[in-house]
Design an enzyme around this catalytic site. Sequence first.
Site, PDB file in Angstrom:
ATOM      1  N   PHE A   8       0.858  -1.194   0.000  1.00  0.00           N
ATOM      2  CA  PHE A   8       0.000   0.000   0.000  1.00  0.00           C
ATOM      3  C   PHE A   8       0.886   1.233   0.000  1.00  0.00           C
ATOM      4  CE2 PHE A   8      -2.467   3.434   1.892  1.00  0.00           C
ATOM      5  CZ  PHE A   8      -3.581   3.408   1.066  1.00  0.00           C
TER       6      PHE A   8
ATOM      7  N   ASP B  67       9.290   2.708   1.704  1.00  0.00           N
ATOM      8  CA  ASP B  67       8.106   3.417   2.185  1.00  0.00           C
ATOM      9  C   ASP B  67       7.954   3.130   3.682  1.00  0.00           C
ATOM     10  OD1 ASP B  67       5.612   4.294   2.920  1.00  0.00           O
ATOM     11  OD2 ASP B  67       4.591   3.550   1.127  1.00  0.00           O
TER      12      ASP B  67
ATOM     13  N   LYS C  46       2.760   9.430   8.467  1.00  0.00           N
ATOM     14  CA  LYS C  46       1.895   9.086   9.605  1.00  0.00           C
ATOM     15  C   LYS C  46       2.291   9.644  10.983  1.00  0.00           C
ATOM     16  CE  LYS C  46      -0.940   5.449   7.771  1.00  0.00           C
ATOM     17  NZ  LYS C  46      -0.574   4.861   6.492  1.00  0.00           N
TER      18      LYS C  46
HETATM   19  C1  LIG Z   1      -0.861   5.095   5.085  1.00  0.00           C
HETATM   20  C2  LIG Z   1       0.188   4.747   4.124  1.00  0.00           C
HETATM   21  C3  LIG Z   1       0.406   5.512   2.962  1.00  0.00           C
HETATM   22  C4  LIG Z   1      -0.495   6.654   2.575  1.00  0.00           C
HETATM   23  O1  LIG Z   1      -0.410   7.713   3.460  1.00  0.00           O
HETATM   24  P1  LIG Z   1      -1.532   8.876   3.401  1.00  0.00           P
HETATM   25  O2  LIG Z   1      -1.063   9.856   4.410  1.00  0.00           O
HETATM   26  O3  LIG Z   1      -2.829   8.222   3.747  1.00  0.00           O
HETATM   27  O4  LIG Z   1      -1.528   9.403   2.023  1.00  0.00           O
HETATM   28  C5  LIG Z   1       1.465   5.186   2.160  1.00  0.00           C
HETATM   29  N1  LIG Z   1       2.274   4.148   2.442  1.00  0.00           N
HETATM   30  C6  LIG Z   1       2.095   3.393   3.537  1.00  0.00           C
HETATM   31  C7  LIG Z   1       3.029   2.272   3.819  1.00  0.00           C
HETATM   32  C8  LIG Z   1       1.027   3.650   4.409  1.00  0.00           C
HETATM   33  O5  LIG Z   1       0.832   2.876   5.470  1.00  0.00           O
END
Ligand SMILES: *Cc1c(COP(=O)(O)O)cnc(C)c1O
Length: 407
Positions: free
Chosen positions: A154, A239, A268
Amino acid sequence: MTEKQTHAFATSQTATKLLGGRPDCPFMPVFGAPQVMFERGQGTQLWDVNGKRYLDFLCGIAVTSLGHSHPVIAAAIAHQANTLLHVSNFFSNPVATQTAIMVDKLVSESFGVKNAGQVFFCNSGAEANEAGIKLARKFGGRGKHVVVSALGSFHGRTLAALAATGQPEKHEPFAPMPEGFRHVVFNDIKSLEASLDASVAAVLLETVQGEGGVIPASVEYLQAVRKLCTERGILMMIDEVQTGFARTGKWFGFEHADIKPDVVMLAKAMGNGMPIGALWATKEVASVFKPGDHGSTFSGTAIATAAARATIQLMIDMDAPAVVQQKGEELSAKLRTISSVIEVRGRGLLLAAELKPELDAKKVATQLLDLGLVVNGVTSHALRFAPPFTVSSAEIDEAIEIMKVVL
Ligand SMILES: *Cc1c(COP(=O)(O)O)cnc(C)c1O
C-alpha cells in the site's frame, strides 16, 4: 446515502444536533459508515460524543504514537500558531529548517553516516510517494522510469501512489492507470529479479506491509534487494510511512535488515496527528531535482513542522525505539495468551493477531469497539494493533480483558 452510513450519527443525540437537522452524512462515501464520532482524547484514551470511554490501540493507524493531546506537542502547536503559521517556499522558516536537519540526522545516523541526505516536506504519505516516484524517474532518465513494487503493498490513494500499490482491485475502477509500474511477489527475490530490466529506475518496498496485513519483509529479502539494486544501478526506495519513527522498535523498519536505502518516505507518526510527510533521499539522488521540478504550497509550513519537531524531540528524549521494543514484547506475549489468537506477527508496536479461521476480524473489531477497544480488522481474519508508545501495562491488561470477553 445508505441507512447504514447514517447509523453512527442517528444513534447519537449530540451528533444529530451537530448535523443541524441534515438527515444524511455530509462526507463523501469513500470511507464507509463511520462507527463512532470521537470528541476528545487523552493519552491512550478516547471519548465519543456520548461521553463513552475507549482505549485507542490503533492510533489513527499508527499516527498518534505519543498519545492524544500530548501537552508538549499541544503547546508547540499553540506557540507556533501564535508566532508564524506559514510563509511561501520563496522563503524559509527556522522551524522547518531545524526539522529537516532532525529528520536527516535520524535517517543518516540509522546507518551510521552523518548528514547524508536532504528532505522534502509534504502533507501525507501518498505525497511522499508521489515525490519519490518523480525523483526516481528524473534520476533514471528517459526510458528508465519503471517503479517495481510488491503485491499486497500500500503506497497511497493518489493516482501514481495507487499505481504503485500492489492491489489490482483498487486500480480497476480508475483505469487506465499511469504507465510505468510493475508488481512482484513480496518476500520473493526471484520474482523481483525476473522483473528487472533496463527500464527499471527504482524498487519501492515497505519493511512491514501494514495495510497488507502486517507482514514483515524478511531480513534476507531486504538485504538481497539492496544487493540487487546496487548491482543494477537501481534506487532502493523504502516506504516507511507506517513503520517509520520507531513504530517497529527501531527508528526505521529498514534498520532491522541493517541496510542503507537511497530514498525513504515518511508521514503518519511524524507530527503525532498534524498532517505532515517527508521524502528523504541521499544527496546524490536528491541533486537531480532542480527548482520547479517539484513543490507544494504547504511544504515545510511552520505549523506542521513545529508539531513534527516537538514529536521527534520527545521520541528522542524517551528513547522511543527501546520503549517500543519492550512494550511490543509485552503486548505480543499477552495477545498470545488468548486462545482464539493463533498467531501474533509484526514488529515492535505494529502487530497483527491472526484469529481462528472461523472468526471474522471485521465483526470482532466491531464487538471490541462496542466494549471500548479501538483496533481494526486488517484482513478478514487478523486484527491490527498499533497502540501509542506511551501505553501502560494496565492499559494493555485492560485491552486483553476486553478481547477475552469478546473472543
Ligand atoms: C498510510 C500509508 C500511505 C499513505 O499515506 P496517506 O497519508 O494516507 O496518504 C502510504 N504508504 C504506507 C506504507 C502507508 O501505510
